[in-house]
Design an enzyme around this catalytic site. Sequence first.
Site, PDB file in Angstrom:
ATOM      1  N   ARG A 180      32.808  44.229  58.016  1.00  0.00           N
ATOM      2  CA  ARG A 180      33.828  43.440  57.314  1.00  0.00           C
ATOM      3  C   ARG A 180      35.147  44.218  57.248  1.00  0.00           C
ATOM      4  O   ARG A 180      35.172  45.408  56.969  1.00  0.00           O
ATOM      5  CB  ARG A 180      33.353  43.126  55.893  1.00  0.00           C
ATOM      6  CG  ARG A 180      34.376  42.338  55.101  1.00  0.00           C
ATOM      7  CD  ARG A 180      33.742  41.463  54.073  1.00  0.00           C
ATOM      8  NE  ARG A 180      33.609  42.128  52.790  1.00  0.00           N
ATOM      9  CZ  ARG A 180      33.278  41.480  51.675  1.00  0.00           C
ATOM     10  NH1 ARG A 180      33.034  40.184  51.690  1.00  0.00           N
ATOM     11  NH2 ARG A 180      33.165  42.137  50.540  1.00  0.00           N
ATOM     12  N   ARG A 202      25.388  47.097  45.006  1.00  0.00           N
ATOM     13  CA  ARG A 202      25.849  45.733  44.695  1.00  0.00           C
ATOM     14  C   ARG A 202      24.730  44.719  44.943  1.00  0.00           C
ATOM     15  O   ARG A 202      24.590  43.756  44.200  1.00  0.00           O
ATOM     16  CB  ARG A 202      27.091  45.397  45.521  1.00  0.00           C
ATOM     17  CG  ARG A 202      28.319  46.191  45.065  1.00  0.00           C
ATOM     18  CD  ARG A 202      29.445  46.118  46.060  1.00  0.00           C
ATOM     19  NE  ARG A 202      30.072  44.809  46.131  1.00  0.00           N
ATOM     20  CZ  ARG A 202      30.773  44.381  47.171  1.00  0.00           C
ATOM     21  NH1 ARG A 202      30.914  45.143  48.239  1.00  0.00           N
ATOM     22  NH2 ARG A 202      31.326  43.190  47.149  1.00  0.00           N
ATOM     23  N   LYS A 238      31.105  33.744  50.668  1.00  0.00           N
ATOM     24  CA  LYS A 238      31.684  32.906  49.614  1.00  0.00           C
ATOM     25  C   LYS A 238      33.208  32.766  49.784  1.00  0.00           C
ATOM     26  O   LYS A 238      33.738  31.679  49.692  1.00  0.00           O
ATOM     27  CB  LYS A 238      31.379  33.492  48.227  1.00  0.00           C
ATOM     28  CG  LYS A 238      29.892  33.630  47.926  1.00  0.00           C
ATOM     29  CD  LYS A 238      29.654  34.054  46.491  1.00  0.00           C
ATOM     30  CE  LYS A 238      30.131  35.456  46.164  1.00  0.00           C
ATOM     31  NZ  LYS A 238      29.416  36.551  46.875  1.00  0.00           N
ATOM     32  N   ARG A 256      37.295  47.656  52.387  1.00  0.00           N
ATOM     33  CA  ARG A 256      37.252  47.750  50.921  1.00  0.00           C
ATOM     34  C   ARG A 256      36.400  48.939  50.531  1.00  0.00           C
ATOM     35  O   ARG A 256      35.342  49.144  51.103  1.00  0.00           O
ATOM     36  CB  ARG A 256      36.628  46.469  50.347  1.00  0.00           C
ATOM     37  CG  ARG A 256      37.634  45.486  49.806  1.00  0.00           C
ATOM     38  CD  ARG A 256      37.033  44.155  49.514  1.00  0.00           C
ATOM     39  NE  ARG A 256      35.947  44.208  48.533  1.00  0.00           N
ATOM     40  CZ  ARG A 256      35.298  43.134  48.087  1.00  0.00           C
ATOM     41  NH1 ARG A 256      35.647  41.941  48.527  1.00  0.00           N
ATOM     42  NH2 ARG A 256      34.326  43.252  47.215  1.00  0.00           N
ATOM     43  N   ARG A 312      28.454  35.668  37.280  1.00  0.00           N
ATOM     44  CA  ARG A 312      27.607  36.687  37.886  1.00  0.00           C
ATOM     45  C   ARG A 312      26.390  37.003  37.030  1.00  0.00           C
ATOM     46  O   ARG A 312      25.543  37.796  37.438  1.00  0.00           O
ATOM     47  CB  ARG A 312      28.424  37.966  38.103  1.00  0.00           C
ATOM     48  CG  ARG A 312      28.958  38.072  39.527  1.00  0.00           C
ATOM     49  CD  ARG A 312      29.659  39.387  39.637  1.00  0.00           C
ATOM     50  NE  ARG A 312      29.685  39.931  40.969  1.00  0.00           N
ATOM     51  CZ  ARG A 312      30.601  39.630  41.886  1.00  0.00           C
ATOM     52  NH1 ARG A 312      31.484  38.709  41.663  1.00  0.00           N
ATOM     53  NH2 ARG A 312      30.595  40.259  43.052  1.00  0.00           N
TER      54      ARG A 312
END
Length: 211
Positions: A122, A166, A13, A155, A88
């Site tokens: 990532r 998540r 996203k 992160r 969300r």
Amino acid sequence: MNLVLLGAPGAGKGTQANIIMQSEGLCALSTGNLLREVAKEDSEKGREIKAILESGAFVSDEIVLDLLKRKLASPECAKGVIFDGYPRTVRQAEMLDELTRVDGVIVLDVPDEVIVDRMAQRRTCPKCQMTYHLTTLPPKTEGVCDKCGTELGIRSDDAPEVVLNRLHVYHEKTEPIISYYRASGREFVIDGTQAPDKVSSDVLAVVEGMK
Ligand code: AMP
């Protein structure tokens, strides 16, 4: 034009929001980025939000909506907004419809096993929040952000056990939003597992078709 980008964490996203932002001059509004800025503050609120982010749970609607409204009021968002990470929940989708007009919703469809692998690779810039992928979207200089030159990091909520949580939260709370938007004919699904260039050309074609 106001657009929503939907998809699991790591579906792409943020990357697509940046591409649409550059191509269309819209502002990219990531509630996750706004919350990470608050989490850096040395205050009770900052510490409270930091702990929630690290667990992968949701921050309260009230706090998120307040940050969202402030960003929406800024001049850079006057031409239109790409919402990344908001809504969300179906409740947040209803609140967004009360707040502004949502013209279209692009769903980046990526299976969980691909997400788990992507998140392990990532890397994120702690300063400007630009994200990279070690194999498919590496920075020009290893370990350094292309955009602002800051050293890249991982992160804390990209840790494998938090990613699983998540994803669970995404399926339970966020996925039902897709039917909400489908019911009003605003939903476009794109295969987010394609090569990054193909995903962006599909996304930009949808945006073009919405004009
Ligand atoms: P993201 O960068 O979109 O993956 O968001 C990172 C984290 O910020 C999420 O795991 C949540 O803890 C929080 N967050 C972001 N957007 C929202 C939202 N719309 N509602 C509640 N919490 C959010």
